[in-house]
Design a protein around this motif. Sequence first.
Motif, mmCIF file in Angstrom:
data_model
loop_
_atom_site.group_PDB
_atom_site.id
_atom_site.type_symbol
_atom_site.label_atom_id
_atom_site.label_comp_id
_atom_site.label_asym_id
_atom_site.label_seq_id
_atom_site.Cartn_x
_atom_site.Cartn_y
_atom_site.Cartn_z
ATOM 1 N N ILE A 28 0.838 -1.194 0.000
ATOM 2 C CA ILE A 28 0.000 0.000 0.000
ATOM 3 C C ILE A 28 0.878 1.250 0.000
ATOM 4 N N LEU A 29 0.851 1.969 -1.111
ATOM 5 C CA LEU A 29 1.618 3.199 -1.229
ATOM 6 C C LEU A 29 0.667 4.377 -1.355
ATOM 7 N N ILE A 30 0.974 5.441 -0.642
ATOM 8 C CA ILE A 30 0.199 6.672 -0.735
ATOM 9 C C ILE A 30 1.151 7.781 -1.157
ATOM 10 N N LYS A 31 0.821 8.449 -2.263
ATOM 11 C CA LYS A 31 1.718 9.455 -2.829
ATOM 12 C C LYS A 31 1.856 10.656 -1.923
ATOM 13 N N ASP A 32 0.744 11.203 -1.477
ATOM 14 C CA ASP A 32 0.762 12.423 -0.681
ATOM 15 C C ASP A 32 0.603 12.074 0.792
ATOM 16 N N ASP A 33 1.700 12.131 1.538
ATOM 17 C CA ASP A 33 1.647 11.747 2.940
ATOM 18 C C ASP A 33 0.800 12.697 3.784
ATOM 19 N N ASP A 34 0.493 13.885 3.249
ATOM 20 C CA ASP A 34 -0.293 14.832 4.025
ATOM 21 C C ASP A 34 -1.796 14.672 3.771
ATOM 22 N N PHE A 35 -2.173 13.694 2.944
ATOM 23 C CA PHE A 35 -3.603 13.494 2.676
ATOM 24 C C PHE A 35 -4.073 12.256 3.422
ATOM 25 N N TRP A 36 -4.921 12.471 4.411
ATOM 26 C CA TRP A 36 -5.435 11.351 5.186
ATOM 27 C C TRP A 36 -6.930 11.512 5.363
ATOM 28 N N SER A 37 -7.597 10.421 5.499
ATOM 29 C CA SER A 37 -9.041 10.444 5.661
ATOM 30 C C SER A 37 -9.409 11.026 7.019
ATOM 31 N N THR A 38 -10.477 11.805 7.045
ATOM 32 C CA THR A 38 -10.965 12.345 8.320
ATOM 33 C C THR A 38 -11.789 11.306 9.075
ATOM 34 N N SER A 39 -12.166 10.255 8.401
ATOM 35 C CA SER A 39 -12.932 9.192 9.048
ATOM 36 C C SER A 39 -12.014 8.347 9.914
ATOM 37 N N GLU A 40 -12.481 7.984 11.101
ATOM 38 C CA GLU A 40 -11.701 7.151 12.009
ATOM 39 C C GLU A 40 -12.068 5.676 11.872
ATOM 40 N N GLU A 41 -12.848 5.343 10.855
ATOM 41 C CA GLU A 41 -13.245 3.957 10.651
ATOM 42 C C GLU A 41 -12.036 3.078 10.376
ATOM 43 N N ILE A 42 -12.014 1.910 11.016
ATOM 44 C CA ILE A 42 -10.906 0.969 10.860
ATOM 45 C C ILE A 42 -11.380 -0.228 10.051
ATOM 46 N N SER A 43 -10.614 -0.577 9.028
ATOM 47 C CA SER A 43 -10.979 -1.684 8.152
ATOM 48 C C SER A 43 -10.399 -2.988 8.689
ATOM 49 N N LEU A 44 -11.234 -4.008 8.770
ATOM 50 C CA LEU A 44 -10.786 -5.330 9.183
ATOM 51 C C LEU A 44 -10.333 -6.107 7.955
ATOM 52 N N LEU A 45 -9.059 -6.464 7.915
ATOM 53 C CA LEU A 45 -8.504 -7.297 6.855
ATOM 54 C C LEU A 45 -8.170 -8.648 7.486
ATOM 55 N N ALA A 46 -9.179 -9.485 7.578
ATOM 56 C CA ALA A 46 -9.093 -10.692 8.396
ATOM 57 C C ALA A 46 -8.102 -11.718 7.865
#
Length: 283
Positions: free
Chosen positions: A69-87
């Motif tokens: 998982i790569l994210i280009k812009d390190d200053d862009f983050w979701s405002t949602s605090e939802e956590i994804s379960l990757l079981a």
Amino acid sequence: MDQMPRKLPLTVLRFSQYRALAGGRRLYNQPSSFAFHPPSHLTRYEFEATLTMHRSIWEMAPNLVEAHILIKDDDFWSTSEEISLLASLCRLYVSHGKILDYVRAPALVELGFPLGTTGRPYLESFLARSSCTLQRLCIPDGIEFSPHEFNAHETLAVLNMVSTLIELRIIISNSSRQVNVLIAELTASDAGTNIVAPHLSCISFAPRPWLPVPFDYEAYVQMTKSRWESQQCALIRTELCMTDSTPIRSLDLLRENGLQFMLWTGLEATKITGHWICSCTLD
């Protein structure tokens, strides 16, 4: 009549494949301008996108086993605090530790991320949330003089914190001085006291050829020898990825006595370090 070739189910997705599927548009430029629906049988993927796009994939791909998982812009983050379960996720590489704040992965055994000076809080909260048995950790060196630059103190703190770790892999691009400090700390003393992370069974390094401060091969050999011979250490294997094939006779002698010493060079070294960060495993 010849039968048409049967299409195999898509189980692996890399960034280059996504660009083709998306008509060549970059994933993080206009994520709302197209929709991508990965099938539920997608098990591995690797590309660069916004966090929002990655999260949409997590929601539709519950059987993910490996993710890069790569994210280009390190200053862009979701405002949602939802956590994804990757079981089902077993192997994970992230380009920034903050990505771990949005994931829970109870089956994870292998993690790669630039720990640096700021990554430990992300790792601590992730491990507490996931309750996973983390066994392999890869730390790629970040940009020099940045929070992602390798830091010996932070790495030692993680090694002491995560007692389930059995493998440590470090890719050195800039901070060889700090890596040399770590090697000195990992060296077992003759007295056998205060041994750092005795549970590590494999310690590996990949020094890049352009390092401003040379990687201390003699110290690496001494560290490996001391832990191999110590009754308190679990070390049985070490890997070294180099640009040349200079033999290391001391470790060759230990190999004759049972040490699993792997020396990789050239394209083989590149491929191995790719595996360390869950990248080339997608081939």
